[in-house]
Design a protein around this motif. Structure first.
Motif, mmCIF file in Angstrom:
data_model
loop_
_atom_site.group_PDB
_atom_site.id
_atom_site.type_symbol
_atom_site.label_atom_id
_atom_site.label_comp_id
_atom_site.label_asym_id
_atom_site.label_seq_id
_atom_site.Cartn_x
_atom_site.Cartn_y
_atom_site.Cartn_z
ATOM 1 N N GLU A 22 0.767 -1.358 0.056
ATOM 2 C CA GLU A 22 0.033 -0.028 -0.172
ATOM 3 C C GLU A 22 0.808 1.403 0.040
ATOM 4 O O GLU A 22 0.584 2.428 -0.666
ATOM 5 N N ARG A 26 0.806 4.135 -2.762
ATOM 6 C CA ARG A 26 0.463 5.500 -2.605
ATOM 7 C C ARG A 26 1.786 6.347 -2.763
ATOM 8 O O ARG A 26 1.615 7.340 -2.260
ATOM 9 N N GLN A 283 -8.582 5.019 12.461
ATOM 10 C CA GLN A 283 -7.350 5.028 11.809
ATOM 11 C C GLN A 283 -6.267 4.110 12.161
ATOM 12 O O GLN A 283 -5.169 4.262 11.410
ATOM 13 N N HIS A 323 -5.110 -0.066 5.618
ATOM 14 C CA HIS A 323 -6.158 1.007 6.112
ATOM 15 C C HIS A 323 -5.232 1.950 6.696
ATOM 16 O O HIS A 323 -5.249 3.462 6.654
ATOM 17 N N ALA A 326 -3.325 4.089 4.631
ATOM 18 C CA ALA A 326 -4.043 5.051 3.845
ATOM 19 C C ALA A 326 -4.108 6.256 4.696
ATOM 20 O O ALA A 326 -3.987 7.522 4.405
ATOM 21 N N ALA A 327 -4.638 5.916 5.977
ATOM 22 C CA ALA A 327 -4.582 6.950 7.098
ATOM 23 C C ALA A 327 -3.350 7.561 7.226
ATOM 24 O O ALA A 327 -3.513 8.930 7.513
ATOM 25 N N MET A 329 -0.698 8.225 5.068
ATOM 26 C CA MET A 329 -0.408 8.981 3.783
ATOM 27 C C MET A 329 -1.349 9.973 3.253
ATOM 28 O O MET A 329 -1.182 10.919 2.584
ATOM 29 N N GLU A 330 -2.697 9.730 3.562
ATOM 30 C CA GLU A 330 -3.668 10.500 3.054
ATOM 31 C C GLU A 330 -4.656 10.681 4.185
ATOM 32 O O GLU A 330 -6.000 10.366 4.001
ATOM 33 N N PRO A 331 -4.426 11.333 5.453
ATOM 34 C CA PRO A 331 -5.269 11.386 6.449
ATOM 35 C C PRO A 331 -6.946 12.134 6.265
ATOM 36 O O PRO A 331 -7.768 11.490 6.545
ATOM 37 N N GLU A 332 -7.011 13.083 5.250
ATOM 38 C CA GLU A 332 -7.899 13.846 5.314
ATOM 39 C C GLU A 332 -9.116 12.955 4.306
ATOM 40 O O GLU A 332 -10.222 13.348 4.416
ATOM 41 N N LYS A 333 -8.281 12.133 3.361
ATOM 42 C CA LYS A 333 -9.289 11.157 2.467
ATOM 43 C C LYS A 333 -9.633 9.965 3.074
ATOM 44 O O LYS A 333 -10.421 9.248 2.479
ATOM 45 N N THR A 334 -9.139 9.712 4.498
ATOM 46 C CA THR A 334 -9.351 8.332 4.784
ATOM 47 C C THR A 334 -10.395 8.251 6.034
ATOM 48 O O THR A 334 -10.207 8.998 7.072
#
Ligand code: FAD
Length: 426
Positions: A22, A26, A283, A323, A326-327, A329-334
């Protein structure tokens, strides 16, 4: 001596492999990510160890089952990590962690510093000694958690051909190893304290199907008792095991599968623990904002049940790892992790899947004499869990979907009549 990384994954098992995949998807930069693992090999699909790995013919061997082949995705060989600039620190145990200083100290004396740590230390097999039984360090007593255990087990199986094995424990490990032993022409007796196999999940009716199937393959069951001691001859070769109910079973080898304990000890007193694992939020972030936990070691909120759980299954390791990355690397989108618990097993020609929770009333359906049957669990008027043996891909997808939807059930006997059709037509 020391090195510094932006991201460090502590542990090199299933969750580590999927997290690395992941990170690369990303866009992690070369040199930013390091994985430290006590095992000497790159992350692999651990479930293979009790299935293909133990087969007498054409057994599975690395590099064939490195992550992420279990999800029909890319196979991450050591070359893949190198090409993606990921540092693999293998065969190296971390012996202490300091989450305030953001450092890990390895058994080789190196200090590794991180900005973000993902704890993926999994779990260890419980030992008989922890239940007051001594002697499980004998050569012919096997546990099964990692590759070293599996290699040892294969050797012991080879030298026990045609002989007798006693399998202690009626859970996943016991059931899957028993099947492999029988295929390897070793006589098997399974011993466990419960009234039936897979007691945490199976109903008596479901368990009785699998036990009958195992009996038809020659497996014997001794239930309601536990192992108390081993007998050895004057050459230290095992001859028998003794059970609490007074039974003596001839034995050339023993496999012990009596549960696991999450590897949290490095973080006790530093992170909040709950239900035996490291407590994380949706998260996968622990009580220290720079530390995440995933896989068997993490206790996370399972939204669908409205409570926290620690799961010991490969699908949850894979998805919680993805998950967390993702949280990070892209906290605002997760958004919050929204996981539907999923367990499966494959033995002999059988194969089952389970989704959700095994609480409430059980409604069985299908043909228990043929190999196509299942069950729904209905709690407070809603489907909360589903089980299916011998399903097709579409049928498994249907029971997963129905469990996620939690439909209201007014009449259990109507659900029983509709059986699998209920999931397929919803
Ligand atoms: P692991 O995969 O256990 O990885 C943990 C890693 O951390 C290991 O490499 C370990 O050496 C390393 N580590 C721990 N402490 C340290 C330290 N201090 N320093 C350095 N490294 C450390 N689940 C299913 O759903 N279906 C199945 O059929 C199934 N079959 C299984 C069969 C077997 C034989 C086993 C053992 C498990 C099986 N599971 C199955 C469970 C599944 O494999 C686990 O849920 C999954 O491996 C958890 O992944 P993880 O990354 O959290 O932990």
């Amino acid at each position: 001596m020391g090195r510094a990384f932006v991201y460090v994954i502590l542990g090199g098992g299933v969750a580590a492999g999927y997290a690395a995949h992941e990170f690369v998807k990303r866009g992690v930069s070369h040199g930013e990510l390091c994985i430290i693992s006590e095992e000497p090999v790159a992350p692999y699909e651990r479930p293979a160890l009790s299935k293909g790995y133990l087969l007498p013919e054409d057994p599975a061997r690395l590099p064939a089952f490195h992550c992420c082949v279990g999800s029909n995705e890319e196979r991450l060989t050591p070359k893949w990590y190198k090409e993606n600039g990921i540092e693999l620190v293998l065969g190296t145990r971390v012996k202490s962690a300091d989450v305030r200083r953001k450092t890990l100290l390895t058994a080789t004396g190196e200090t590794i510093t991180y900005k973000i740590l993902i704890v993926a230390t999994g779990a260890r097999a419980l030992k008989l000694e922890e239940f007051g039984v001594s002697g499980s360090d004998a050569e012919s007593v096997c546990y099964l958690r990692d590759l070293a255990d599996a290699n040892r087990l294969v050797n012991v199986m080879q030298s026990s051909g045609g002989g007798n094995a006693v399998v202690i424990g009626g859970g996943y490990i016991g059931m899957e190893c028993a099947a492999s032993l029988v295929i390897g022409k070793i006589n098997v007796t399974m011993v466990f304290p419960e009234a039936h196999c897979m007691a945490r999940l199976f109903t008596p009716k479901i368990a009785s199907f699998y036990e009958e199937f195992y009996r038809s393959k020659g497996v014997k069951f001794v239930k309601g008792t536990v192992l108390t001691s081993f007998d050895f001859d004057s050459n230290d070769k095992m001859t028998a095991v003794n059970l609490r109910d007074g039974t003596k079973l001839p034995a050339d080898m023993v496999i012990v599968g009596i549960g696991i304990r999450p590897n949290t000890s490095l973080f006790e007193g530093q992170l909040t623990l709950e239900k035996g694992g490291i407590k994380v939020n949706g998260q996968m972030q622990s009580s220290n904002s720079s530390v995440y936990a995933v896989g068997d070691v993490a206790t996370f909120p399972v939204k669908i049940f409205g409570e926290t759980r620690r799961l010991e299954h490969v699908d949850s390791a894979r998805k919680s790892a993805r998950h967390a990355v993702a949280a990070i690397m892209e906290p605002e989108k997760t958004t919050e992790f929204d996981y539907l618990p999923f367990f499966y097993s494959r033995v002999f020609t059988l194969s089952w899947q389970f989704y959700g929770d095994s609480t409430g009333d059980v409604v069985h359906f299908g043909d228990f004499l043929g190999n196509s049957f299942g069950a729904y669990w209905v709690n407070k008027g809603h489907v909360v869990g589903s089980f299916l043996e011998g399903g097709t891909k579409e049928e498994y997808e249907a029971i997963a979907k129905i469990t996620r939807l939690k439909p209201a059930i007014e009449d259990l006997s109507d659900l029983e009549t509709q059986g699998l059709g209920f999931a397929l037509t919803l």
